[in-house]
Design an enzyme around this catalytic site. Structure first.
Site, PDB file in Angstrom:
ATOM      1  N   ASP A   9      -8.818 -61.054  53.645  1.00 44.33           N
ATOM      2  CA  ASP A   9      -9.654 -62.195  54.067  1.00 44.33           C
ATOM      3  C   ASP A   9     -11.130 -61.865  53.806  1.00 44.33           C
ATOM      4  OD1 ASP A   9     -10.168 -61.717  57.680  1.00 44.33           O
ATOM      5  OD2 ASP A   9      -9.823 -60.231  56.082  1.00 44.33           O
ATOM      6  N   ASP A  14     -13.228 -56.104  53.213  1.00 42.05           N
ATOM      7  CA  ASP A  14     -12.074 -56.378  52.340  1.00 42.05           C
ATOM      8  C   ASP A  14     -12.491 -56.207  50.870  1.00 42.05           C
ATOM      9  OD1 ASP A  14     -12.087 -58.343  54.769  1.00 42.05           O
ATOM     10  OD2 ASP A  14      -9.985 -58.265  54.182  1.00 42.05           O
ATOM     11  N   ASN A  39     -11.647 -63.983  58.352  1.00 42.44           N
ATOM     12  CA  ASN A  39     -13.103 -63.844  58.514  1.00 42.44           C
ATOM     13  C   ASN A  39     -13.805 -65.181  58.268  1.00 42.44           C
ATOM     14  OD1 ASN A  39     -13.312 -61.078  59.131  1.00 42.44           O
ATOM     15  ND2 ASN A  39     -12.981 -60.542  56.982  1.00 42.44           N
ATOM     16  N   THR A 124      -5.240 -56.550  55.016  1.00 41.59           N
ATOM     17  CA  THR A 124      -6.514 -56.182  55.642  1.00 41.59           C
ATOM     18  C   THR A 124      -7.122 -57.370  56.389  1.00 41.59           C
ATOM     19  OG1 THR A 124      -7.755 -56.771  53.643  1.00 41.59           O
ATOM     20  CG2 THR A 124      -7.005 -54.462  53.849  1.00 41.59           C
ATOM     21  N   PHE A 165      -9.812 -57.974  65.812  1.00 40.12           N
ATOM     22  CA  PHE A 165      -9.883 -59.290  65.183  1.00 40.12           C
ATOM     23  C   PHE A 165      -8.612 -59.676  64.428  1.00 40.12           C
ATOM     24  CE2 PHE A 165     -11.898 -62.981  63.433  1.00 40.12           C
ATOM     25  CZ  PHE A 165     -11.369 -63.121  62.165  1.00 40.12           C
ATOM     26  N   ASN A 166      -8.103 -58.844  63.530  1.00 38.57           N
ATOM     27  CA  ASN A 166      -6.968 -59.241  62.681  1.00 38.57           C
ATOM     28  C   ASN A 166      -5.738 -59.581  63.517  1.00 38.57           C
ATOM     29  OD1 ASN A 166      -8.396 -58.967  60.307  1.00 38.57           O
ATOM     30  ND2 ASN A 166      -7.723 -56.853  59.957  1.00 38.57           N
ATOM     31  N   HIS A 239     -13.954 -50.774  57.940  1.00 36.77           N
ATOM     32  CA  HIS A 239     -12.552 -50.960  58.316  1.00 36.77           C
ATOM     33  C   HIS A 239     -11.575 -50.939  57.125  1.00 36.77           C
ATOM     34  CE1 HIS A 239     -13.990 -52.142  62.306  1.00 36.77           C
ATOM     35  NE2 HIS A 239     -14.743 -53.072  61.757  1.00 36.77           N
ATOM     36  N   ASP A 240     -11.606 -51.960  56.307  1.00 35.57           N
ATOM     37  CA  ASP A 240     -10.507 -52.206  55.368  1.00 35.57           C
ATOM     38  C   ASP A 240     -10.318 -51.163  54.266  1.00 35.57           C
ATOM     39  OD1 ASP A 240     -10.988 -55.811  55.586  1.00 35.57           O
ATOM     40  OD2 ASP A 240      -9.931 -54.402  56.880  1.00 35.57           O
TER      41      ASP A 240
HETATM   42  O1  RIB Z   1     -11.504 -55.806  62.982  1.00 33.67           O
HETATM   43  C1  RIB Z   1     -11.855 -55.573  61.650  1.00 33.67           C
HETATM   44  C2  RIB Z   1     -11.062 -56.429  60.726  1.00 33.67           C
HETATM   45  O2  RIB Z   1     -11.337 -57.804  60.967  1.00 33.67           O
HETATM   46  C3  RIB Z   1     -11.429 -56.202  59.250  1.00 33.67           C
HETATM   47  O3  RIB Z   1     -10.297 -56.431  58.458  1.00 33.67           O
HETATM   48  C4  RIB Z   1     -12.460 -57.255  58.982  1.00 33.67           C
HETATM   49  O4  RIB Z   1     -12.498 -57.638  57.592  1.00 33.67           O
HETATM   50  C5  RIB Z   1     -11.940 -58.391  59.816  1.00 33.67           C
HETATM   51  O5  RIB Z   1     -10.934 -59.052  59.044  1.00 33.67           O
HETATM   52 CA    CA Z   2     -10.433 -58.048  56.652  1.00 36.23          CA
END
Ligand code: RIB
Ligand code: CA
Length: 311
Positions: A9, A14, A39, A124, A165-166, A239-240
């Protein structure tokens, strides 16, 4: 050579995950890139994925649009972190490469059924596409070599005190994935908050001096600003790209096989990954949860690989 599908996303992090994968053509075969709402809205994530492919000189990669909203809950995007475009911080031109007509879920199903030796899925973003593919065609389950995902947390959440979040965006999809009996590796906030884009690390990326490096530095500076302030960290968690780095250099990471359950009932803890880290229950392990990273080794890998992309 590991065949992978990156389900994403974009989102600046990403984007860096995609670039890292494209910088590893000897190790990873990116069979396709599927996009999901997260996102930012699906139209933008599908456009952003193609912008990044073209930045890397990979307009040959097939990009698919998937689900425009989570399976049950309404979509809640994160422009406050990623900006209006989802890739703020880099001014990438509109893509010229076309989006594939096939739905991402159908591409995931067809690819898995068609690959003799299995494919590794690298989500991701929210797990909507992966879960819908599993429900629509259960025959894909034995064809999934593994799922290496960014999401969840052993400890504190981010989007809420309880959830990352994901997983929070589509907890029902996450529950489907975590109960599918497929080999899962979860890289959550505990490990990504150790991979901080400090000014020194960003300077090393910018010093590569290519358009790719400039775009990465710009994007991470933009998306990192808010996170670094919010979490009071020396830099924003990256993160990703940890998902791709795990495939390239698993020795940079450590974790343990434990049971992970997903909260889908309580509004207070909705989307929490309930990680049985200390074996408090007799629930059988269903995931390898990563909790440690060699951050210097990760950034050395990332920087060295990004330098390979002429873009
Ligand atoms: O919490 C971080 C994740 O949420 C990452 O994948 C970022 O791109 C958002 O999608
Ligand atoms: Ca992401």
């Amino acid at each position: 050579m590991i065949p992978i599908i990156i389900d994403c996303d974009p989102g600046q992090d990403d984007a860096v995950a995609l670039l890292l994968a494209f910088a590893a053509p000897q190790e990873l075969e990116v069979v396709g890139v599927t996009t999901v709402a997260g996102n930012v809205a699906l139209e933008l994530t599908a456009e952003n994925a193609r912008k990044v492919c073209e930045l890397a000189g990979r307009s040959d990669v097939k990009v698919f649009a998937g689900c425009p909203r989570p399976t049950v809950r309404p979509l809640r995007t994160a422009e406050h972190v990623h900006g209006k475009t989802g890739l703020d911080g880099a001014d990438l031109p509109a893509p010229t490469m076309k989006l594939q007509d096939e739905h991402a879920v159908d591409f995931i199903i067809a690819t898995l059924l068609g690959h003799e030796d299995g494919v590794t899925l690298c989500p991701t973003g929210p797990l909507t596409n992966i879960a819908v593919a599993m429900v629509k065609e259960p025959r894909i389950l034995p064809k999934i070599s593994g799922i290496v995902l960014m999401g969840g947390a052993i400890g504190a959440g981010s989007t809420t005190p309880a959830a990352e979040f994901n997983i929070y965006t589509d907890p029902h999809a996450a529950e489907t994935v975590f109960t599918a009996g497929v080999k899962l590796t979860m890289l959550g906030l505990d490990v990504t908050h150790q991979a901080l884009t400090t000014p020194e690390r960003l300077a090393a990326i910018r010093a590569i001096g290519t358009p790719v490096a400039a775009a990465v530095a710009g994007m991470l500076e933009f998306s990192g600003k808010r996170n670094a302030e919010r979490f009071g960290l020396a830099g924003a968690p990256l993160h990703d790209p940890c998902v791709i780095a795990y495939l390239l250099a698993p020795d940079l990471f450590a974790g343990r096989e434990v049971h992970v359950a997903i909260e889908t009932a309580s509004e207070l803890t909705m989307g929490r990954t309930v990680v049985d880290w200390w074996g408090s229950t007799d629930r059988p392990a269903n995931a390898t949860v990563i909790d440690r990273i060699d951050a210097d080794g990760f950034f050395a890998l990332l920087t060295e690989r990004l330098a390979r992309l002429e873009g």
